[in-house]
Design a protein around this motif. Structure first.
Motif, PDB file in Angstrom:
ATOM      1  N   HIS A 200     133.687  72.489  84.945  1.00  0.00           N
ATOM      2  CA  HIS A 200     134.769  71.535  85.177  1.00  0.00           C
ATOM      3  C   HIS A 200     135.463  71.888  86.490  1.00  0.00           C
ATOM      4  O   HIS A 200     135.543  73.066  86.856  1.00  0.00           O
ATOM      5  CB  HIS A 200     135.804  71.584  84.053  1.00  0.00           C
ATOM      6  N   PHE A 201     135.994  70.896  87.162  1.00  0.00           N
ATOM      7  CA  PHE A 201     136.714  71.128  88.413  1.00  0.00           C
ATOM      8  C   PHE A 201     138.203  70.864  88.217  1.00  0.00           C
ATOM      9  O   PHE A 201     138.607  69.977  87.470  1.00  0.00           O
ATOM     10  CB  PHE A 201     136.169  70.230  89.526  1.00  0.00           C
ATOM     11  N   GLY A 202     139.009  71.668  88.920  1.00  0.00           N
ATOM     12  CA  GLY A 202     140.438  71.519  88.845  1.00  0.00           C
ATOM     13  C   GLY A 202     141.082  72.758  88.265  1.00  0.00           C
ATOM     14  O   GLY A 202     140.386  73.701  87.857  1.00  0.00           O
ATOM     15  N   PRO A 203     142.405  72.728  88.219  1.00  0.00           N
ATOM     16  CA  PRO A 203     143.226  71.640  88.734  1.00  0.00           C
ATOM     17  C   PRO A 203     143.270  71.645  90.267  1.00  0.00           C
ATOM     18  O   PRO A 203     143.105  72.695  90.885  1.00  0.00           O
ATOM     19  CB  PRO A 203     144.611  71.943  88.146  1.00  0.00           C
ATOM     20  N   PRO A 204     143.487  70.473  90.869  1.00  0.00           N
ATOM     21  CA  PRO A 204     143.662  70.439  92.326  1.00  0.00           C
ATOM     22  C   PRO A 204     144.824  71.332  92.753  1.00  0.00           C
ATOM     23  O   PRO A 204     145.814  71.464  92.037  1.00  0.00           O
ATOM     24  CB  PRO A 204     143.947  68.958  92.603  1.00  0.00           C
ATOM     25  N   TRP A 205     144.707  71.888  93.966  1.00  0.00           N
ATOM     26  CA  TRP A 205     145.667  72.911  94.403  1.00  0.00           C
ATOM     27  C   TRP A 205     145.687  72.990  95.921  1.00  0.00           C
ATOM     28  O   TRP A 205     144.648  72.781  96.561  1.00  0.00           O
ATOM     29  CB  TRP A 205     145.244  74.254  93.807  1.00  0.00           C
ATOM     30  N   ASP A 206     146.859  73.250  96.496  1.00  0.00           N
ATOM     31  CA  ASP A 206     147.013  73.620  97.912  1.00  0.00           C
ATOM     32  C   ASP A 206     146.890  72.416  98.847  1.00  0.00           C
ATOM     33  O   ASP A 206     145.841  72.174  99.438  1.00  0.00           O
ATOM     34  CB  ASP A 206     145.984  74.689  98.293  1.00  0.00           C
ATOM     35  N   TYR A 207     148.000  71.709  99.025  1.00  0.00           N
ATOM     36  CA  TYR A 207     148.005  70.514  99.875  1.00  0.00           C
ATOM     37  C   TYR A 207     149.106  70.561 100.941  1.00  0.00           C
ATOM     38  O   TYR A 207     149.533  69.522 101.418  1.00  0.00           O
ATOM     39  CB  TYR A 207     148.187  69.258  99.014  1.00  0.00           C
ATOM     40  N   ASP A 208     149.557  71.758 101.307  1.00  0.00           N
ATOM     41  CA  ASP A 208     150.654  71.799 102.269  1.00  0.00           C
ATOM     42  C   ASP A 208     150.240  71.241 103.631  1.00  0.00           C
ATOM     43  O   ASP A 208     151.024  70.586 104.314  1.00  0.00           O
ATOM     44  CB  ASP A 208     151.222  73.220 102.414  1.00  0.00           C
ATOM     45  N   PHE A 209     148.968  71.484 104.016  1.00  0.00           N
ATOM     46  CA  PHE A 209     148.490  70.983 105.305  1.00  0.00           C
ATOM     47  C   PHE A 209     147.369  69.994 105.020  1.00  0.00           C
ATOM     48  O   PHE A 209     146.273  70.372 104.630  1.00  0.00           O
ATOM     49  CB  PHE A 209     147.975  72.139 106.173  1.00  0.00           C
ATOM     50  N   CYS A 210     147.657  68.706 105.200  1.00  0.00           N
ATOM     51  CA  CYS A 210     146.681  67.694 104.812  1.00  0.00           C
ATOM     52  C   CYS A 210     146.795  66.482 105.748  1.00  0.00           C
ATOM     53  O   CYS A 210     147.114  66.630 106.919  1.00  0.00           O
ATOM     54  CB  CYS A 210     146.862  67.301 103.348  1.00  0.00           C
ATOM     55  N   MET A 211     146.511  65.283 105.240  1.00  0.00           N
ATOM     56  CA  MET A 211     146.562  64.023 105.992  1.00  0.00           C
ATOM     57  C   MET A 211     145.557  63.993 107.139  1.00  0.00           C
ATOM     58  O   MET A 211     145.773  63.301 108.134  1.00  0.00           O
ATOM     59  CB  MET A 211     147.977  63.739 106.504  1.00  0.00           C
ATOM     60  N   PHE A 212     144.463  64.747 106.997  1.00  0.00           N
ATOM     61  CA  PHE A 212     143.411  64.793 108.009  1.00  0.00           C
ATOM     62  C   PHE A 212     143.924  65.262 109.371  1.00  0.00           C
ATOM     63  O   PHE A 212     143.277  65.034 110.389  1.00  0.00           O
ATOM     64  CB  PHE A 212     142.720  63.430 108.165  1.00  0.00           C
ATOM     65  N   THR A 213     145.102  65.870 109.401  1.00  0.00           N
ATOM     66  CA  THR A 213     145.621  66.385 110.663  1.00  0.00           C
ATOM     67  C   THR A 213     144.916  67.695 111.011  1.00  0.00           C
ATOM     68  O   THR A 213     144.548  68.469 110.125  1.00  0.00           O
ATOM     69  CB  THR A 213     147.143  66.612 110.589  1.00  0.00           C
TER      70      THR A 213
END
Length: 319
Positions: A200-213
């Motif tokens: 199983h995958f998850g839980p999702p984690w670590d999104y401080d740097f995102c938005m394809f930047t």
């Protein structure tokens, strides 16, 4: 639920402080994940000294009230299917205190990735021999599974992987514009002792740097709404969604029937949170970004615009 371990996620790279809140809130709408940390925004003071705005949430753990994987390891357990386990694809596994290859992590040269064993640990086993048997079986299983992902093997994946959790993980990542998951912060778990011998995958984690930047190592000042997804920066586990018409259709259907509406609700929550915390954002701004007086407001505006544009884009492409 009651527990001893909690996490204060630092959002320094995210002056809006809302990326992890949005991603975890979005993932939390999925019935496919057994557990997703619930995010709360807090002002952190340590010994009376202000430390900033953080995201308070549960730790990703095997415990009851979290993933619920803990089970007594008995000498009679022989095969991997007898166990529960929690692992994380994590590039810095070798750098952690007490890290030891073959004990706390293993390396798969086929994808040049490190996998960290979160649960169980060597201390949980009745004997060193039993632990070695388990660890070797786990490494072999992941080597075989990664190869199946590289080949987009529908026969293997349907039998050995919970693709519903991975589909939702992929969609959350594509909404958020996440780049880090091609090499770190990807949690996976297995419930063989519960009669569910699938990854199983998850839980999702670590999104401080995102938005394809693009990664700069500094708080975001690249305000671009280009939706710049680069498949070469995607996780190896996302290969079927990029190469297989069958799994692509699964993504489209799941997005249309669940995530488009869920994203609309999360955008409204993000907007409401941003309006409710101006004083917290201001003191956070004054503490960490005093030399960049507009960066917090710019990042809040940018993030909300990004989510709305991302929804419009995916509604058109996946709806």
């Amino acid at each position: 639920d009651k527990a001893k371990s909690w996490v204060l996620l630092a959002d320094y790279l995210d002056p809006s402080t809302l990326h992890n809140y949005a991603a975890l809130s979005l993932a939390g709408t999925s019935e496919n994940f057994d557990f997703v940390p619930t995010p709360h925004k807090v002002n952190l003071y340590l010994n009376g000294e202000y430390q900033g705005v953080y995201t308070l949430c549960e730790q990703v753990q095997e415990n009851e009230g979290r993933l619920g994987l803990e089970t007594e390891i008995k000498r009679s357990m022989k095969d991997l299917e007898d166990y529960n386990f929690l692992i994380c694809m994590n590039y810095n596994a070798p750098e952690k205190p007490g890290a030891e290859e073959g004990v706390t992590y293993f390396y798969l040269s086929s994808v040049e990735r490190y996998f960290e064993l979160e649960y169980p640990t060597r201390e949980d086993f009745p004997s060193e021999t039993q632990f070695r048997t388990f660890f070797n079986a786990l490494e072999d299983y992941m080597r075989e599974t990664v190869a199946a992902f590289q080949q987009s093997s529908r026969a293997y994946l349907s039998q050995n992987v919970d693709m519903n959790t991975l589909t939702d993980f992929f969609i959350v990542d594509q909404i958020m514009g996440e780049r880090d998951h091609h090499w770190k912060s990807v949690f996976m778990y297995y419930k063989g002792a519960e009669g569910d011998p699938k990854l199983h995958f998850g839980p999702p984690w670590d999104y401080d740097f995102c938005m394809f930047t693009q990664w700069t190592g500094e708080p975001n000042e690249e305000f671009d709404l280009s939706n710049d997804f680069n498949p070469h920066e995607a996780s190896v586990f996302f290969t079927p969604f990029l190469n297989s018409a069958y799994y692509t259709r699964k993504v489209w259907t799941r997005y249309e029937t669940h995530f488009s509406g869920a994203l609309e609700e999360v955008i409204a929550k993000v907007e409401a949170y941003a309006e409710a915390m101006p004083s917290s954002l201001q003191i956070n701004q004054d503490t960490w970004y005093a030399d960049k007086p507009d960066i917090t407001e710019d990042n809040v505006d940018f993030f909300i615009k990004y989510l709305k544009k991302r929804k419009s884009t995916l509604d058109r492409e996946w709806g």
